[in-house]
Design a protein around this motif. Sequence first.
Motif, PDB file in Angstrom:
ATOM      1  N   GLU A 378       0.831  -1.202   0.000  1.00 55.95           N
ATOM      2  CA  GLU A 378       0.000   0.000   0.000  1.00 55.95           C
ATOM      3  C   GLU A 378       0.870   1.259   0.000  1.00 55.95           C
ATOM      4  O   GLU A 378       0.621   2.208  -0.751  1.00 55.95           O
ATOM      5  N   ILE A 379       1.924   1.256   0.831  1.00 58.56           N
ATOM      6  CA  ILE A 379       2.842   2.398   0.884  1.00 58.56           C
ATOM      7  C   ILE A 379       3.506   2.619  -0.468  1.00 58.56           C
ATOM      8  O   ILE A 379       3.576   3.743  -0.981  1.00 58.56           O
ATOM      9  N   GLN A 380       3.999   1.545  -1.062  1.00 62.21           N
ATOM     10  CA  GLN A 380       4.692   1.652  -2.346  1.00 62.21           C
ATOM     11  C   GLN A 380       3.745   2.110  -3.462  1.00 62.21           C
ATOM     12  O   GLN A 380       4.135   2.894  -4.336  1.00 62.21           O
ATOM     13  N   LEU A 381       2.512   1.631  -3.416  1.00 66.24           N
ATOM     14  CA  LEU A 381       1.536   2.002  -4.435  1.00 66.24           C
ATOM     15  C   LEU A 381       1.236   3.498  -4.375  1.00 66.24           C
ATOM     16  O   LEU A 381       1.246   4.199  -5.394  1.00 66.24           O
ATOM     17  N   LEU A 382       1.009   4.010  -3.155  1.00 65.12           N
ATOM     18  CA  LEU A 382       0.708   5.429  -3.004  1.00 65.12           C
ATOM     19  C   LEU A 382       1.939   6.295  -3.292  1.00 65.12           C
ATOM     20  O   LEU A 382       1.821   7.394  -3.833  1.00 65.12           O
ATOM     21  N   HIS A 383       3.123   5.791  -2.935  1.00 61.55           N
ATOM     22  CA  HIS A 383       4.358   6.520  -3.251  1.00 61.55           C
ATOM     23  C   HIS A 383       4.527   6.639  -4.759  1.00 61.55           C
ATOM     24  O   HIS A 383       4.884   7.715  -5.276  1.00 61.55           O
ATOM     25  N   ASN A 386       2.077   9.189  -6.147  1.00 67.25           N
ATOM     26  CA  ASN A 386       2.567  10.558  -5.892  1.00 67.25           C
ATOM     27  C   ASN A 386       3.715  10.920  -6.823  1.00 67.25           C
ATOM     28  O   ASN A 386       3.818  12.045  -7.311  1.00 67.25           O
ATOM     29  N   LYS A 387       4.590   9.953  -7.047  1.00 67.82           N
ATOM     30  CA  LYS A 387       5.757  10.198  -7.907  1.00 67.82           C
ATOM     31  C   LYS A 387       5.321  10.503  -9.335  1.00 67.82           C
ATOM     32  O   LYS A 387       5.847  11.420  -9.981  1.00 67.82           O
ATOM     33  N   ILE A 388       4.357   9.723  -9.837  1.00 68.53           N
ATOM     34  CA  ILE A 388       3.842   9.960 -11.193  1.00 68.53           C
ATOM     35  C   ILE A 388       3.160  11.316 -11.267  1.00 68.53           C
ATOM     36  O   ILE A 388       3.343  12.085 -12.222  1.00 68.53           O
ATOM     37  N   GLU A 424       5.656  -1.145 -11.851  1.00 66.60           N
ATOM     38  CA  GLU A 424       6.553  -1.058 -10.701  1.00 66.60           C
ATOM     39  C   GLU A 424       6.014  -1.828  -9.504  1.00 66.60           C
ATOM     40  O   GLU A 424       6.754  -2.460  -8.755  1.00 66.60           O
ATOM     41  N   PHE A 425       4.683  -1.810  -9.338  1.00 67.90           N
ATOM     42  CA  PHE A 425       4.066  -2.333  -8.122  1.00 67.90           C
ATOM     43  C   PHE A 425       4.064  -3.863  -8.066  1.00 67.90           C
ATOM     44  O   PHE A 425       4.168  -4.448  -6.978  1.00 67.90           O
ATOM     45  N   LYS A 497       4.914   9.102   6.343  1.00 66.60           N
ATOM     46  CA  LYS A 497       5.629   8.988   5.075  1.00 66.60           C
ATOM     47  C   LYS A 497       5.640  10.369   4.413  1.00 66.60           C
ATOM     48  O   LYS A 497       5.178  11.348   4.990  1.00 66.60           O
ATOM     49  N   GLU A 498       6.129  10.432   3.174  1.00 65.05           N
ATOM     50  CA  GLU A 498       6.280  11.746   2.539  1.00 65.05           C
ATOM     51  C   GLU A 498       4.927  12.401   2.267  1.00 65.05           C
ATOM     52  O   GLU A 498       4.677  13.533   2.666  1.00 65.05           O
TER      53      GLU A 498
END
Length: 584
Positions: A378-383, A386-388, A424-425, A497-498
């Motif tokens: 979940e953290i990686q997906l939301l990160h 945000n990055k995109i 990526e996910f 997180k960020e």
Amino acid sequence: MNKFEQLGLNEALLKAINDLGFETPSEVQEKAIPLLLEKDTDIVALAQTGTGKTAAFGFPLIQKIDPENRSTQALILSPTRELCLQITNEIKLYSKYIHGLNTVAVYGGASINDQARDVKRGAQIIVATPGRMQDMINRGLVNITQIDYCILDEADEMLNMGFYDDIVSILSNTPEDKSTWLFSATMPQEVARIAREFMRKPLEITVGHKNSGSSTVSHEFYLVNARDRYEALKRLADANPDIFSVVFCRTKRDTQAVAEKLIDNGYNAAALHGDLSQAQRDSVMKSFRSRQIQMLVATDVAARGIDVDNITHVINYQLPDDIETYNHRSGRTGRAGKLGTSIVITTKSEMRKISAIERTIKQKFEEKSIPSGMEICEIQLLHLANKIHDVEVDHEIDSYLPAIYEVMKDLSKEELIKKMVSVEFNRFLNYYKKNKDISSSRSGNDRSAEDFSSAGGAVRFFINIGSRDDFDWMTLKDFLRDTLGLGRDDIFKVDVKEGFSFFNTDAAHAEEVMSVLNSMHLEGRRINVEVSKNDNTRDRRRDHNGRSNSKNDRRSDFAGRNTRDRKPPRRSDAPFREKKPKRG
């Protein structure tokens, strides 16, 4: 008016300070500079790493040096080659407008004859490592018998590295009437002994408390089984996508092994230990400073003198033998007023070490659970989302867009987003589907999140604010508590997180959390709170340090220890030496 002008510094120094963009002196600079300019005296200055100690002694030293006299007037001793070069470069920047003032670095790993030649040409200030300085004295290549000032920088680190005899010998070659300035993060027995033997009624400057931790560093520990230590490190890295960290191991062998595992698993990592050549070390540090390396795995000795800005985390893969070393480790983050986190990956047999550190640094650790696989996903997906969303588009891509549109024309907007994110996910999802969760606890309670949810225990929430909004876990906890009108311990397990965060409350508060926060805006942006689908919580109340508030829990923790918990400690669990600072 620049506040440095009020400290009594001359125009040449103020001009250099202005070029460097310095505006406000740090606390140690504000205390030390006027004192050192006012008179020749011995001082002991205790301040954490990263508080601006080089400028604190560098500015007054430069102002006191006579640039027209080409003899050596000052010696600065520092623990490592890297710190020696760093101090030399900073002194040169500070003295750029003072014609004729020369500073020479003397350190191992370079030609001793070239360094001796530079000193002979005229070096009013020598910055040296103790080993190389002693070598040059023994060979008659340097004369420090007439110096006016001797500065011991990072004195505790030099003594921890075994330089006591070299320092004593070097100081014995200096005049008795010189001024000695000792700068140190802590005041162990060996530093106090140097002060007693070689200093005359030194004045003492203390920033914070002796041996205390920095207020800008929060401390966390994660309790795991010993066999899961590396997996815990991996998950913590995945749960902090923007991590920029130093990972500390006890031995060179462990350092190399952990770094190799991280590299094999696709992380930007490298090892830093005593078996590296100087060229290899320089290459590693260059890559780390430029952030090509996100995780630097290091031994304590190899990491001495590392001064890199914006390190987000210090990770204690294994705890050191003594508290002072832990304090040095944690001082690598939270520098220049920025917030940082010191993480300890620990086992049940090491819990006594955590309590010993807390007593000395006068700060509490927060106990946290290793994130579950689904929570990391979940953290990686939301990160990634945000990055995109935030990426700057390079319009060089425009000429390729017609061909790309043609390839994607049969996809809807929703399908396109899913496929972009999945590129990526999917690797995280595939990995964590196959690997079990590893969280441990002092109670040994391994009930699932579903059990707690159905039992009406704790609920874990996602909220769309984070460090980007100037929150850390402490300020976010205070914000949520005040906004919701809850008690001190009603908000717990806060992870920032960020661009988003997670927190827990008891199930009884869930409806209020959703209704109050989802109706709010923060600086024009709507706050969004949802129940996290990957609720990896524990069905018991914990205080802000993660400890159980239940007497029954504490009793069961004690009763649950059996003979398996009393195995002889492995080397990494060696007895912890809690050094008590002695007054000098």
